[in-house]
Design an enzyme around this catalytic site. Structure first.
Site, PDB file in Angstrom:
ATOM      1  N   ARG A 120       1.083  -1.447   0.099  1.00 40.95           N
ATOM      2  CA  ARG A 120      -0.267   0.400   0.231  1.00 40.95           C
ATOM      3  C   ARG A 120       0.888   0.745  -0.157  1.00 40.95           C
ATOM      4  O   ARG A 120       2.175   1.574   0.425  1.00 40.95           O
ATOM      5  CB  ARG A 120      -0.964   0.030   1.441  1.00 40.95           C
ATOM      6  N   ASN A 122       2.176   4.747   0.935  1.00 38.44           N
ATOM      7  CA  ASN A 122       2.459   5.823   2.759  1.00 38.44           C
ATOM      8  C   ASN A 122       3.167   7.788   2.086  1.00 38.44           C
ATOM      9  O   ASN A 122       1.613   7.930   2.262  1.00 38.44           O
ATOM     10  CB  ASN A 122       3.243   5.019   3.387  1.00 38.44           C
ATOM     11  N   ASN A 180       9.181   6.363   4.214  1.00 37.08           N
ATOM     12  CA  ASN A 180       8.213   7.038   4.164  1.00 37.08           C
ATOM     13  C   ASN A 180       9.203   8.943   3.992  1.00 37.08           C
ATOM     14  O   ASN A 180       8.643   9.369   2.685  1.00 37.08           O
ATOM     15  CB  ASN A 180       8.136   7.607   6.107  1.00 37.08           C
ATOM     16  N   ASP A 230      10.599   9.004  10.818  1.00 33.54           N
ATOM     17  CA  ASP A 230       9.401   8.811   9.366  1.00 33.54           C
ATOM     18  C   ASP A 230       8.946  10.468   8.770  1.00 33.54           C
ATOM     19  O   ASP A 230       9.972  10.315   7.833  1.00 33.54           O
ATOM     20  CB  ASP A 230       8.616   8.658  11.223  1.00 33.54           C
TER      21      ASP A 230
END
Length: 319
Positions: A120, A122, A180, A230
């Site tokens: 998926r 991000n 990310n 992140d």
């Protein structure tokens, strides 16, 4: 290395948090109307938040407007010359999201039906030529957690994509566990890319004219810690400001990969920073809350300002 403040920075805005709320991701600041935009991709249903800020204080000018979305939108970026519309990554590809209605128009499915239990999308970002970059998650690999990927698993299946204004999509890298934050140096010669569950930040030589990547190298490696890189942003001096998930902080590294600063926050899971304010010298940051822990103010928004620190304005998609 210095710690900028002894006390953790407290939130300036806390949305209504539900028991299973994920919290914020992918904030962007719009200068023309002093609004902060971010998504909550794992709430049910997913949400887009738009918060108006008072121009003199940059504090909330009333509650945020919250739009319920039909798909899990994980990152939004503004479009050049197209008001009221974002380019976005959603679960399986690229789309356009309407700011007034939250309606998603699919531009391109990238992850095929047969792969949708495997991958998926991000986080992402836009380069200085208006191309949209978006990164995948290997859904099976992330289930092993930090440092738990078996040696016989093989290369992770997450990929890094570039979506051009002409509608073409290009796979630019692979072998990612949880793609990310993405950002570019002020001279647009270097690109940085975080793999959160891989606990690595990669650096590439970047060709602005063609969008090509070369000479991939390891920039940061957090293996052996509980920290995950992140979202990230770059400042005008080329320093990399990365949110630390499970680290209650944003860490700042210079282009030589030396940590020069660590800024503590009252949320354990910091997710993504962005620059904003009239002079682009205020750092806004989102955070997550997966389970209630005493003293954890995750799911809130934070802002931080430091003398001499100034960010790069976010690029807008060219299509």
């Amino acid at each position: 290395m210095t710690t900028t403040t002894l006390q953790p920075i407290k939130p300036f805005h806390t949305p209504l948090i539900h028991t299973k709320s994920w919290g914020g991701e992918a904030p962007i600041f719009r200068h023309r109307d002093n609004t902060l935009h971010w998504v909550d991709p794992l709430s049910s249903p997913p949400e887009l938040h738009i918060l108006s800020l008072a121009p003199d204080t940059l504090l909330p000018d009333g509650p945020a407007r919250v739009l319920k979305l039909e798909d899990s939108v994980t990152v939004v970026c503004f479009r050049k010359g197209v008001q009221g519309s974002y380019i976005c990554a959603y679960t399986h590809g690229v789309g356009y999201l309407d700011e007034e209605t939250g309606k998603l128009e699919v531009a391109r499915d990238i992850i095929g039906v047969e792969e949708r239990g495997m991958r998926r999308f991000n986080d992402g970002g836009v380069d200085a030529k208006g191309r949209f970059w978006l990164a995948e998650i290997d859904l099976k690999a992330v289930r092993y957690g930090l440092g738990g990927l078996p040696a016989d698993y093989g290369p992770p299946k997450g990929r890094l994509w570039r979506y051009d204004p002409d509608g073409s999509a290009h796979c630019m890298d692979e072998g990612v566990i949880c793609g990310n934050g993405i950002g570019w140096s002020p001279d647009n010669k270097t690109m940085y890319f975080n793999d959160s569950l891989g606990q690595k930040t990669f650096r590439y030589d970047f060709d602005l004219e063609t969008g090509a990547l070369s000479n991939k190298s390891l920039f940061l490696n957090f293996s052996g810690t509980i920290h995950e890189q992140d979202g990230l942003v770059i400042d005008s001096k080329g320093n990399i400001w990365t949110a630390i998930y499970n680290g209650s902080s944003i860490m700042v590294f210079n282009p030589a990969a030396q940590k020069i600063k660590e800024i503590p926050f009252s949320a354990k899971k910091m997710t993504c920073p962005t620059w904003g304010g009239p002079n682009n010298d205020i750092l806004f940051a989102t955070s997550a809350l997966l389970a209630s822990e005493e003293g954890d103010e995750g799911g809130s928004l934070f802002k931080y300002q430091e003398e001499g620190a100034k960010g790069l304005v976010k690029n807008e998609f060219g299509g």
